[in-house]
Write a protein that holds these residues in place. Structure first.
Motif, short mmCIF file in Angstrom:
data_model
loop_
_atom_site.label_atom_id
_atom_site.label_comp_id
_atom_site.label_asym_id
_atom_site.label_seq_id
_atom_site.Cartn_x
_atom_site.Cartn_y
_atom_site.Cartn_z
N SER A 1 187.34 -1.84 5.95
CA SER A 1 186.94 -1.13 4.74
C SER A 1 186.76 0.35 5.04
N PHE A 2 187.31 1.19 4.20
CA PHE A 2 187.19 2.63 4.40
C PHE A 2 185.74 3.08 4.25
N LYS A 3 185.00 2.47 3.31
CA LYS A 3 183.60 2.86 3.13
C LYS A 3 182.76 2.47 4.34
N ARG A 4 183.02 1.32 4.93
CA ARG A 4 182.29 0.94 6.14
C ARG A 4 182.67 1.86 7.31
N LEU A 5 183.93 2.25 7.38
CA LEU A 5 184.33 3.19 8.43
C LEU A 5 183.56 4.50 8.27
N LEU A 6 183.43 4.98 7.03
CA LEU A 6 182.68 6.23 6.81
C LEU A 6 181.20 6.05 7.10
N ALA A 7 180.68 4.82 6.94
CA ALA A 7 179.28 4.56 7.30
C ALA A 7 179.08 4.71 8.81
N TYR A 8 179.98 4.14 9.59
CA TYR A 8 179.88 4.31 11.04
C TYR A 8 180.14 5.75 11.45
N SER A 9 181.02 6.42 10.72
CA SER A 9 181.23 7.85 10.96
C SER A 9 179.95 8.63 10.74
N SER A 10 179.18 8.24 9.72
CA SER A 10 177.90 8.89 9.46
C SER A 10 176.94 8.72 10.62
N ILE A 11 176.88 7.50 11.16
CA ILE A 11 176.02 7.24 12.32
C ILE A 11 176.47 8.09 13.50
N ASN A 12 177.77 8.14 13.72
CA ASN A 12 178.34 8.92 14.81
C ASN A 12 177.99 10.40 14.69
N ASN A 13 178.11 10.95 13.48
CA ASN A 13 177.84 12.37 13.27
C ASN A 13 176.36 12.71 13.39
N VAL A 14 175.49 11.79 13.00
CA VAL A 14 174.06 12.00 13.21
C VAL A 14 173.76 12.16 14.70
N GLY A 15 174.47 11.38 15.52
CA GLY A 15 174.28 11.51 16.97
C GLY A 15 174.61 12.90 17.48
N PHE A 16 175.69 13.48 16.98
CA PHE A 16 176.05 14.83 17.41
C PHE A 16 175.01 15.85 16.93
N ALA A 17 174.52 15.69 15.71
CA ALA A 17 173.50 16.61 15.21
C ALA A 17 172.23 16.52 16.04
N LEU A 18 171.88 15.32 16.51
CA LEU A 18 170.67 15.15 17.31
C LEU A 18 170.78 15.83 18.67
N SER B 1 173.86 6.60 19.06
CA SER B 1 174.50 6.75 17.76
C SER B 1 175.95 7.19 17.91
N ILE B 2 176.21 8.10 18.84
CA ILE B 2 177.58 8.56 19.07
C ILE B 2 178.46 7.40 19.50
N LEU B 3 177.97 6.61 20.46
CA LEU B 3 178.79 5.53 21.00
C LEU B 3 178.94 4.38 20.01
N LEU B 4 177.83 3.94 19.40
CA LEU B 4 177.94 2.83 18.46
C LEU B 4 178.75 3.24 17.22
N GLY B 5 178.52 4.46 16.73
CA GLY B 5 179.27 4.91 15.57
C GLY B 5 180.76 4.97 15.85
N ALA B 6 181.12 5.36 17.09
CA ALA B 6 182.53 5.47 17.43
C ALA B 6 183.18 4.11 17.60
N PHE B 7 182.57 3.26 18.42
CA PHE B 7 183.19 1.96 18.71
C PHE B 7 183.02 0.99 17.55
N GLY B 8 181.93 1.12 16.78
CA GLY B 8 181.72 0.22 15.65
C GLY B 8 182.72 0.45 14.55
N ALA B 9 183.26 1.65 14.44
CA ALA B 9 184.21 1.96 13.36
C ALA B 9 185.61 1.49 13.65
N ILE B 10 185.92 1.26 14.92
CA ILE B 10 187.31 0.99 15.30
C ILE B 10 187.84 -0.28 14.64
N GLY B 11 187.05 -1.32 14.54
CA GLY B 11 187.53 -2.58 14.01
C GLY B 11 187.33 -2.76 12.51
N GLN B 12 186.91 -1.74 11.81
CA GLN B 12 186.61 -1.88 10.39
C GLN B 12 187.89 -1.94 9.55
#
Length: 481
Positions: free
Chosen positions: A294-311, A281-292
Motif C-alpha cells: 500500500s502506498f499509504k503504508r509506505l508513506l507511513a513508514y517513510s514518516s517514521i524514517n524521516n522523524v529519525g533523521f530530524a531527531l 526510527s531510521i532503520l525500522l522506517g527504511a526496512f519496514g517500508a520495503i515490503g509494503q
C-alpha cells in the motif's frame, strides 16, 4: 505585564478558538448546506491566525505568569502548522464527494481549527500543564478526524486504534509530568531546568524517561510508532495528509522546546534516548517500508524514517541542531504533503480510491504530469541533490558533526541507503514497468495548484528560497538559547 498585552500575545490561538466556536454555531444552524461556507471561512481564520503572528505574538514575551511564550521559535512552527492545516481543509471536499458518496460535513474544518489551536498552545507552552492541555485538545480532535468516515470500517478502526494508543501515551506522559513535578516542585520549564542543573536525581531521571516516551508517541518515533501505519492507511486521505504534516511539526517542535528549555541541563541523559529513537526510527522506517504493497503504508513508514533523521538534529542539543530540525521538518511537510496529494488522484474507473503500489506501474505514460511530480517527491525524500530533501539531511548531519557526534552522522548517512531503495523503487515502477490501468479523472483546480506548488518548492527552484529559510530557522532556534 497588563492583561490586554497578554491577550495580544495569544492572539493566534484566540482567533482560532473564536473562529471554531462561531463556525460550530453556523454548522449547527445551517447543517449540511453550510459546509462549503464553513470550509472557506475556516481557511480565512487560519490565514488570520497567521497574520496575528506578525505582532506581539512573536515578540519573545512570556504571558500568564510563565505559562505561554510567544517567541520566534513558536511563530515559525505555527506558520507551517497553519499552512498544512489549511491545505488539509482545501483538499477534502472533492475526496469525500467522490469516495464516500456523501458531501463533506461542516464538522471537519471546525475540528481542524480546534486542533490547530491546541497545536499552537503545544509549541508555545513553557509549562508542562499548558503543554498537556494543548496536546489533549489536538489529540481529541484528531481521534474524531481519524474515524470521520463513519460507514467505512477502516476509518472506524483507525480512529479506535489511535484513541486507545493515544490514551496510553497520554497516560505515560502525564505520569512523567507528575514525577518531574514531584522532584522539582514546579511544572514551569525554567524551574525544571534549574532542578536538573542542581544535581542528579533518580526521580527526575525517571520523569525525563517517561516524558520523552510520551513525546515519542506523538512524533511516531520507534518504539512508539505502532499506530502510524494502520492509522495512516485507514483514515480518509485528507485526514492522513493532515496527520503527516501539521501534528508532526507541532509534536516535533514541542519535543524540541521541552528538551532544550525544560531539560537542557540534562542533555547527556536525554541525548541517549533521542539517539536510540533516531537510529531505530531510521532503520525500522527504511526496512519496514520495503515490503509494503500500500502506498499509504509506505508513506507511513517513510514518516517514521524521516522523524529519525530530524531527531539527529535534536540530539546535537545546539542552536544549529534545533535550526536543522526546523528546516528538516518544513521540507518534510512539503514533500509528504505533495505525496498525499498524488494519492488523492489514484482512482479507478469506478471512482474508488486505489492505494496499491502496483497501480503506479507505467504512470509516466498514462499520467506523465503526476509521475513527474511524484518522482520529484521520491527523489527528494531519498535525499538526492539538488532537490531540497538533500539539503534537509545535510543540515542535520552537519549539526551532528558540529556537536562531535561523528558516529551518529555516519550511521544516519548509511541508514539513508535502504530508504533510498524503496523511494527509487516507486520511480522504477512508474517509468519502467508495464502500465497498469490508468487513473481516472483529473486533479481539481485546488489540488492541481497544490501539487504544482509543492513540486516546484522541492525542485531546484526552491533553492532560491533556501537561504532565507535557513536564516529564519536560525533566528527561530536562537530564541530557545
Amino acid at each position: 505585564m497588563d492583561y490586554a498585552t497578554q491577550v495580544y500575545l495569544v492572539l493566534p490561538e484566540l482567533v482560532l478558538g473564536a473562529g471554531a466556536l462561531l463556525l460550530m454555531l453556523i454548522a449547527a444552524w445551517g447543517g449540511q448546506a453550510s459546509t462549503r461556507a464553513v470550509s472557506f471561512v475556516s481557511v480565512l481564520v487560519l490565514i488570520g491566525a497567521g497574520i496575528a503572528l506578525l505582532g506581539p505574538a512573536s515578540s519573545g514575551a512570556v504571558a500568564f505568569d510563565g505559562l505561554y511564550k510567544a517567541d520566534a521559535f513558536a511563530a515559525f512552527a505555527k506558520v507551517v502548522i497553519f499552512a498544512a492545516a489549511g491545505a488539509s481543509i482545501l483538499i477534502a471536499p472533492r475526496f469525500f464527494e467522490r469516495t464516500s458518496g456523501e458531501d463533506l460535513r461542516p464538522e471537519y474544518p471546525v475540528l481542524i481549527l480546534l486542533a490547530s489551536a491546541g497545536m499552537g498552545m503545544m509549541v508555545s507552552a513553557t509549562d508542562l500543564l499548558t503543554l498537556y492541555v494543548g496536546l489533549e485538545l489536538q489529540s481529541l480532535a484528531a481521534y474524531v478526524l481519524a474515524s470521520f468516515m463513519r460507514r467505512d470500517t477502516r476509518s472506524a478502526e483507525a480512529g479506535l486504534k489511535y484513541f486507545v494508543l493515544g490514551a496510553l501515551a497520554s497516560g505515560i506522559l502525564l505520569y512523567g509530568i507528575s514525577l518531574v513535578y514531584g522532584f522539582s516542585g514546579t511544572t514551569q520549564f525554567d524551574g525544571i531546568s534549574a532542578a536538573y542543573a542542581g544535581g542528579k536525581s533518580t526521580g527526575l531521571l525517571f520523569g525525563l524517561v517517561f516524558v520523552f516516551a510520551g513525546l515519542a508517541f506523538k512524533i511516531s518515533a520507534v518504539p512508539f510508532h505502532m499506530w502510524t501505519p494502520d492509522v495512516y492507511e485507514g483514515a480518509p486521505t485528507p485526514v492522513t495528509t493532515y496527520f503527516a504534516t501539521a501534528p508532526k511539526m507541532a509534536a516535533m517542535a514541542m519535543a524540541v522546546r521541552v528538551a532544550i528549555e525544560a531539560m537542557g541541563p540534562a542533555v547527556d541523559q536525554w541525548r541517549q534516548i533521542v539517539v536510540f529513537a533516531a537510529l531505530a526510527s531510521i532503520l525500522l522506517g527504511a526496512f519496514g517500508a520495503i515490503g509494503q504493497k500500500s502506498f499509504k503504508r509506505l508513506l507511513a513508514y517513510s514518516s517514521i524514517n524521516n522523524v529519525g533523521f530530524a531527531l539527529i538534529g535534536l540530539a546535537a542539543g545546539s542552536q544549529a541542531g534545533v535550526a536543522s530540525v526546523l528546516l528538516y521538518m518544513t521540507i518534510y511537510v512539503i514533500m509528504t504533503g505533495g505525496c498525499f496529494l498524488i494519492v488523492l488522484q489514484m482512482r479507478d474507473a469506478a471512482g474508488n480510491q486505489v492505494e496499491t503500489l502496483d497501480s503506479l506501474a507505467g504512470m509516466s505514460r498514462t499520467r506523465p504530469g503526476l509521475a513527474l511530480a511524484l518522482a520529484i517527491f521520491m527523489f527528494s525524500l531519498a535525499g538526492i541533490p539538488p532537490l531540497l530533501g538533500f539539503f534537509a539531511k545535510l543540515a542535520v548531519f552537519n549539526a551532528a558533526v558540529d556537536a562531535r557526534l561523528f558516529w551518529l552522522a555516519t550511521i544516519g548517512i548509511v541508514g539513508s541507503v535502504p530508504g533510498a531503495f524503496y523511494y527509487l523503487s516507486v520511480i522504477k515502477r512508474m517509468y519502467f514497468d508495464k502500465p497498469a490501468p490508468a487513473f481516472e479523472g483529473r486533479p481539481g483546480l485546488v489540488e492541481g495548484a497544490l501539487i504544482l506548488a509543492t513540486a516546484v518548492a522541492i525542485s531546484p527552484v526552491g533553492m532560491f528560497a533556501l537561504a532565507a529559510l535557513n536564516g529564519w530557522t536560525v533566528k527561530a532556534a536562537g530564541s530557545l538559547f
